[in-house]
Design a protein around this motif. Sequence first.
Motif, PDB file in Angstrom:
ATOM      1  N   VAL A  52      25.446   7.023 -18.902  1.00 22.50           N
ATOM      2  CA  VAL A  52      25.810   6.965 -17.488  1.00 22.50           C
ATOM      3  C   VAL A  52      25.938   5.507 -17.037  1.00 22.50           C
ATOM      4  O   VAL A  52      26.944   5.111 -16.443  1.00 22.50           O
ATOM      5  CB  VAL A  52      24.747   7.694 -16.616  1.00 22.50           C
ATOM      6  N   ALA A  53      24.944   4.692 -17.375  1.00 22.64           N
ATOM      7  CA  ALA A  53      24.958   3.310 -16.891  1.00 22.64           C
ATOM      8  C   ALA A  53      26.162   2.544 -17.447  1.00 22.64           C
ATOM      9  O   ALA A  53      26.837   1.820 -16.710  1.00 22.64           O
ATOM     10  CB  ALA A  53      23.651   2.619 -17.248  1.00 22.64           C
ATOM     11  N   VAL A  54      26.452   2.736 -18.740  1.00 26.15           N
ATOM     12  CA  VAL A  54      27.575   2.002 -19.334  1.00 26.15           C
ATOM     13  C   VAL A  54      28.898   2.428 -18.694  1.00 26.15           C
ATOM     14  O   VAL A  54      29.722   1.587 -18.308  1.00 26.15           O
ATOM     15  CB  VAL A  54      27.617   2.208 -20.869  1.00 26.15           C
ATOM     16  N   LEU A  55      29.090   3.742 -18.542  1.00 25.37           N
ATOM     17  CA  LEU A  55      30.334   4.213 -17.930  1.00 25.37           C
ATOM     18  C   LEU A  55      30.487   3.692 -16.497  1.00 25.37           C
ATOM     19  O   LEU A  55      31.570   3.263 -16.085  1.00 25.37           O
ATOM     20  CB  LEU A  55      30.396   5.740 -17.942  1.00 25.37           C
ATOM     21  N   VAL A  56      29.391   3.727 -15.749  1.00 25.79           N
ATOM     22  CA  VAL A  56      29.443   3.241 -14.368  1.00 25.79           C
ATOM     23  C   VAL A  56      29.841   1.766 -14.341  1.00 25.79           C
ATOM     24  O   VAL A  56      30.694   1.360 -13.549  1.00 25.79           O
ATOM     25  CB  VAL A  56      28.078   3.442 -13.670  1.00 25.79           C
ATOM     26  N   VAL A  57      29.259   0.984 -15.243  1.00 26.13           N
ATOM     27  CA  VAL A  57      29.561  -0.448 -15.274  1.00 26.13           C
ATOM     28  C   VAL A  57      31.035  -0.665 -15.604  1.00 26.13           C
ATOM     29  O   VAL A  57      31.723  -1.440 -14.936  1.00 26.13           O
ATOM     30  CB  VAL A  57      28.658  -1.177 -16.295  1.00 26.13           C
ATOM     31  N   LEU A  92      36.267  -2.533 -13.823  1.00 26.44           N
ATOM     32  CA  LEU A  92      37.728  -2.405 -13.866  1.00 26.44           C
ATOM     33  C   LEU A  92      38.307  -2.348 -12.456  1.00 26.44           C
ATOM     34  O   LEU A  92      39.195  -3.111 -12.089  1.00 26.44           O
ATOM     35  CB  LEU A  92      38.120  -1.130 -14.601  1.00 26.44           C
ATOM     36  N   LEU A  93      37.767  -1.417 -11.667  1.00 31.10           N
ATOM     37  CA  LEU A  93      38.296  -1.217 -10.319  1.00 31.10           C
ATOM     38  C   LEU A  93      38.092  -2.461  -9.465  1.00 31.10           C
ATOM     39  O   LEU A  93      38.984  -2.875  -8.712  1.00 31.10           O
ATOM     40  CB  LEU A  93      37.615  -0.034  -9.642  1.00 31.10           C
ATOM     41  N   SER A  94      36.918  -3.074  -9.592  1.00 31.16           N
ATOM     42  CA  SER A  94      36.637  -4.154  -8.653  1.00 31.16           C
ATOM     43  C   SER A  94      37.268  -5.467  -9.071  1.00 31.16           C
ATOM     44  O   SER A  94      37.567  -6.302  -8.211  1.00 31.16           O
ATOM     45  CB  SER A  94      35.142  -4.294  -8.405  1.00 31.16           C
ATOM     46  N   ALA A  95      37.515  -5.682 -10.371  1.00 36.34           N
ATOM     47  CA  ALA A  95      38.194  -6.916 -10.765  1.00 36.34           C
ATOM     48  C   ALA A  95      39.610  -6.936 -10.172  1.00 36.34           C
ATOM     49  O   ALA A  95      40.062  -7.950  -9.623  1.00 36.34           O
ATOM     50  CB  ALA A  95      38.251  -7.051 -12.283  1.00 36.34           C
ATOM     51  N   LEU A  96      40.294  -5.805 -10.278  1.00 32.79           N
ATOM     52  CA  LEU A  96      41.639  -5.701  -9.701  1.00 32.79           C
ATOM     53  C   LEU A  96      41.603  -5.910  -8.184  1.00 32.79           C
ATOM     54  O   LEU A  96      42.359  -6.706  -7.618  1.00 32.79           O
ATOM     55  CB  LEU A  96      42.219  -4.315  -9.974  1.00 32.79           C
ATOM     56  N   ALA A  97      40.671  -5.186  -7.541  1.00 34.59           N
ATOM     57  CA  ALA A  97      40.593  -5.262  -6.087  1.00 34.59           C
ATOM     58  C   ALA A  97      40.190  -6.666  -5.638  1.00 34.59           C
ATOM     59  O   ALA A  97      40.690  -7.175  -4.633  1.00 34.59           O
ATOM     60  CB  ALA A  97      39.602  -4.236  -5.560  1.00 34.59           C
ATOM     61  N   ALA A  98      39.291  -7.294  -6.397  1.00 35.28           N
ATOM     62  CA  ALA A  98      38.808  -8.619  -6.008  1.00 35.28           C
ATOM     63  C   ALA A  98      39.951  -9.628  -5.998  1.00 35.28           C
ATOM     64  O   ALA A  98      39.976 -10.547  -5.175  1.00 35.28           O
ATOM     65  CB  ALA A  98      37.703  -9.078  -6.956  1.00 35.28           C
ATOM     66  N   TYR A  99      40.918  -9.439  -6.919  1.00 37.45           N
ATOM     67  CA  TYR A  99      42.071 -10.346  -6.905  1.00 37.45           C
ATOM     68  C   TYR A  99      42.778 -10.268  -5.549  1.00 37.45           C
ATOM     69  O   TYR A  99      43.037 -11.281  -4.912  1.00 37.45           O
ATOM     70  CB  TYR A  99      43.035  -9.994  -8.041  1.00 37.45           C
ATOM     71  N   SER A 100      43.076  -9.064  -5.108  1.00 35.20           N
ATOM     72  CA  SER A 100      43.767  -8.910  -3.817  1.00 35.20           C
ATOM     73  C   SER A 100      42.925  -9.477  -2.684  1.00 35.20           C
ATOM     74  O   SER A 100      43.446 -10.150  -1.795  1.00 35.20           O
ATOM     75  CB  SER A 100      44.030  -7.438  -3.527  1.00 35.20           C
ATOM     76  N   LEU A 101      41.625  -9.185  -2.724  1.00 36.23           N
ATOM     77  CA  LEU A 101      40.770  -9.553  -1.604  1.00 36.23           C
ATOM     78  C   LEU A 101      40.473 -11.054  -1.558  1.00 36.23           C
ATOM     79  O   LEU A 101      40.131 -11.583  -0.509  1.00 36.23           O
ATOM     80  CB  LEU A 101      39.450  -8.777  -1.671  1.00 36.23           C
ATOM     81  N   SER A 102      40.614 -11.725  -2.707  1.00 38.76           N
ATOM     82  CA  SER A 102      40.248 -13.139  -2.681  1.00 38.76           C
ATOM     83  C   SER A 102      41.460 -14.068  -2.700  1.00 38.76           C
ATOM     84  O   SER A 102      41.399 -15.170  -2.200  1.00 38.76           O
ATOM     85  CB  SER A 102      39.339 -13.461  -3.871  1.00 38.76           C
ATOM     86  N   ARG A 103      42.579 -13.618  -3.293  1.00 36.65           N
ATOM     87  CA  ARG A 103      43.682 -14.553  -3.500  1.00 36.65           C
ATOM     88  C   ARG A 103      44.879 -14.291  -2.597  1.00 36.65           C
ATOM     89  O   ARG A 103      45.749 -15.128  -2.479  1.00 36.65           O
ATOM     90  CB  ARG A 103      44.184 -14.514  -4.959  1.00 36.65           C
ATOM     91  N   THR A 124      27.516   1.159  -6.695  1.00 37.44           N
ATOM     92  CA  THR A 124      27.860  -0.006  -7.521  1.00 37.44           C
ATOM     93  C   THR A 124      29.135  -0.691  -7.023  1.00 37.44           C
ATOM     94  O   THR A 124      29.199  -1.912  -7.006  1.00 37.44           O
ATOM     95  CB  THR A 124      28.052   0.368  -9.007  1.00 37.44           C
ATOM     96  N   LEU A 125      30.141   0.093  -6.626  1.00 37.74           N
ATOM     97  CA  LEU A 125      31.431  -0.509  -6.275  1.00 37.74           C
ATOM     98  C   LEU A 125      31.352  -1.536  -5.146  1.00 37.74           C
ATOM     99  O   LEU A 125      31.875  -2.644  -5.296  1.00 37.74           O
ATOM    100  CB  LEU A 125      32.454   0.578  -5.921  1.00 37.74           C
ATOM    101  N   LEU A 174      23.831  -6.322 -13.204  1.00 37.40           N
ATOM    102  CA  LEU A 174      23.151  -5.837 -11.995  1.00 37.40           C
ATOM    103  C   LEU A 174      23.529  -4.383 -11.718  1.00 37.40           C
ATOM    104  O   LEU A 174      22.688  -3.569 -11.349  1.00 37.40           O
ATOM    105  CB  LEU A 174      23.487  -6.733 -10.805  1.00 37.40           C
ATOM    106  N   ALA A 175      24.803  -4.048 -11.950  1.00 37.49           N
ATOM    107  CA  ALA A 175      25.237  -2.664 -11.745  1.00 37.49           C
ATOM    108  C   ALA A 175      24.544  -1.758 -12.761  1.00 37.49           C
ATOM    109  O   ALA A 175      24.140  -0.633 -12.440  1.00 37.49           O
ATOM    110  CB  ALA A 175      26.751  -2.561 -11.880  1.00 37.49           C
ATOM    111  N   PHE A 176      24.399  -2.271 -13.978  1.00 37.42           N
ATOM    112  CA  PHE A 176      23.715  -1.503 -15.024  1.00 37.42           C
ATOM    113  C   PHE A 176      22.282  -1.184 -14.593  1.00 37.42           C
ATOM    114  O   PHE A 176      21.826  -0.039 -14.691  1.00 37.42           O
ATOM    115  CB  PHE A 176      23.701  -2.294 -16.333  1.00 37.42           C
ATOM    116  N   ILE A 177      21.580  -2.204 -14.087  1.00 37.01           N
ATOM    117  CA  ILE A 177      20.185  -1.999 -13.674  1.00 37.01           C
ATOM    118  C   ILE A 177      20.120  -0.988 -12.531  1.00 37.01           C
ATOM    119  O   ILE A 177      19.269  -0.095 -12.523  1.00 37.01           O
ATOM    120  CB  ILE A 177      19.542  -3.343 -13.281  1.00 37.01           C
ATOM    121  N   GLN A 178      21.050  -1.106 -11.570  1.00 38.71           N
ATOM    122  CA  GLN A 178      21.068  -0.143 -10.457  1.00 38.71           C
ATOM    123  C   GLN A 178      21.230   1.280 -10.975  1.00 38.71           C
ATOM    124  O   GLN A 178      20.526   2.191 -10.539  1.00 38.71           O
ATOM    125  CB  GLN A 178      22.244  -0.449  -9.521  1.00 38.71           C
ATOM    126  N   ALA A 179      22.186   1.470 -11.893  1.00 39.36           N
ATOM    127  CA  ALA A 179      22.457   2.813 -12.401  1.00 39.36           C
ATOM    128  C   ALA A 179      21.295   3.309 -13.263  1.00 39.36           C
ATOM    129  O   ALA A 179      20.920   4.476 -13.207  1.00 39.36           O
ATOM    130  CB  ALA A 179      23.757   2.816 -13.206  1.00 39.36           C
TER     131      ALA A 179
END
Lengths: 277, 321
Positions: free
Chosen positions: A75-80, A85-96, A148-149, A200-205
Amino acid sequence: MSRAPTVSALGFHLAVLAIVLYAVFPFYYAVITSLKTGSALFRVDYFPFSWDLHNYVTLFQQQPFGRNILNSVTVAVLVVVVSLLLSALAAYSLSRVAFRGRGLLLGTILTVSMFPQVAVLSGMFELIRALGLYNNLLGLVFAYLIFTLPFTVWVLTTFMRELPKELEEAAILDGVSPWTIVTRIFLPLLWPAMVTTGLLAFIQAWNEFLFALTFTLTDDQRTVPVAIALISGGSRYELPWGNIMAASVLVTVPVVVLVLIFQRRIIAGLTAGALKG
Amino acid sequence: MTPHPGAAPQRQPASRQSPSELTRRRTHTAWLFLAPLLAVMLSVAVWPLLRSIWFSFTDAELSLLGEAGFIGLENYLVRDGDAWYGILADPQWWAAVWNTVHFAVVSVSIETLLGLGVALVLNKTFRARGLVRAAVLIPWAIPTVVSAQIWGWMLHDQYGILNDLLLRLGLIDQAIAWTADPDRVMTVVILVDVWKTTPFMALLILAALQLLPRDCYEAARVDGIHPLRVFTRVTLPLIRPALMVAVIFRLLDALRMFDLVYVLTPNAEDTTMMSTFARQQLVDFQQVGYGSAATTMMFCLIALLTMVYITLGRVRLGATP
């Protein structure tokens, strides 16, 4: 003249010692308890006199604890992976990219990280059952994305914002697509940040309890925290404390090792998540 | 999750495009890259939240979720005969609210003070500082369920090490039932929470302390100003913004506390929190409608408290540069 500094230095070192004892003692005590069996378990010892691994053996014999560990890791690995994946893509839009509604969007994502998990419990329960994911690890992976997201998006956006503008300007002028810019230019530079947020996401999950308790039913689908919470003996007074402590030590050791190895990164990630902005 | 196919390369020399065309395409791409995240957030956060709120206006039960019927505000407040019923008239709910607020305020206050102390110590340079900082992270890294079990064992009335220690030191005459005594149980929960979360607080404050300009302190030292005065006049005002943010994060965490009391003090009414009350209604009693009313109330209360805190404390959360 020289006495005052010595006294204050002594006081300072005593304070440091007190802090370390306070932080470490309960875990230390769990370790020495886990190595005791029989009547020794009910004698209070401050130092490890017994080195018996019996509790660790029975832990795996009396219940599917190995399976529980595997569940938690899965579960933790899949969540991470999904979160990054989702947030790296989104972070590009949100930061650049400066687009309308960016501030509002970031604010909304931050708000989601604030609301209590239990507030979505009944709606999430319905959804997970409708998707056929009740008592299924994938249901937990899905549900965990709610906490996590927001965090991974927030931290990766903070980190990506700090990369120099010139990096992509040249690439844009050369007509390189945004997809290539993200995967070839930003991600390689963001590795340290990805490791931190992933950890950190791993620890949360790994530590999550409420959803895991509510959305799984059978012992073989449980994650480790739920298994540990539900270990019980015949009655309230016969709790198998040796087994509980052995299980506690086993699930804590990997996290503690990760924390010790990556402590600087973790602190950087925590402060980026909470303080910058 | 594969990336959106629309984001695939369309190689064109960019020089042929006008600047506004470029901006338009960048905005377009930005939304494409955001789409997967937004879709997931809508389905894991927004939709379940809206459904939970909807359930609070129905008579839904756990085994018959599909047959929930609309009953208006009956889960919240209804007059039947000459008595009021519903969550707003439920003394157990208000006790849970009070317990949660009490717990959150007291534990976060202690954590902040203690965290500040630990951070000030760790801000000095000394040998093995890295090691000490790592040691301090251990309580934070231990899963809450595990720390609840470890403390449950340490606080055991007959075989617990805490009673043993206090008896040996002559501080108590007889063993204390820490988690069974209604007058003590909240204090115990607060102490365990303080143990677990002080490191987090300390590290956030430490990070803020390490960003402070050194020359201020040099000047103060040269002028012979008392360290306490330097602390209240220079250090505190400078770390105040970071402190305020750290406190709100911890408060939000404390207000939704669940794991610790569920494991450490499962049967104690005096430590029933909003989360444990709500889950008990939802799952143990199968009253999804009533339980959802509780979670909705909790959501509103927390949102309200957060807004008040941010407005009064003038906290700047997540301002974009």
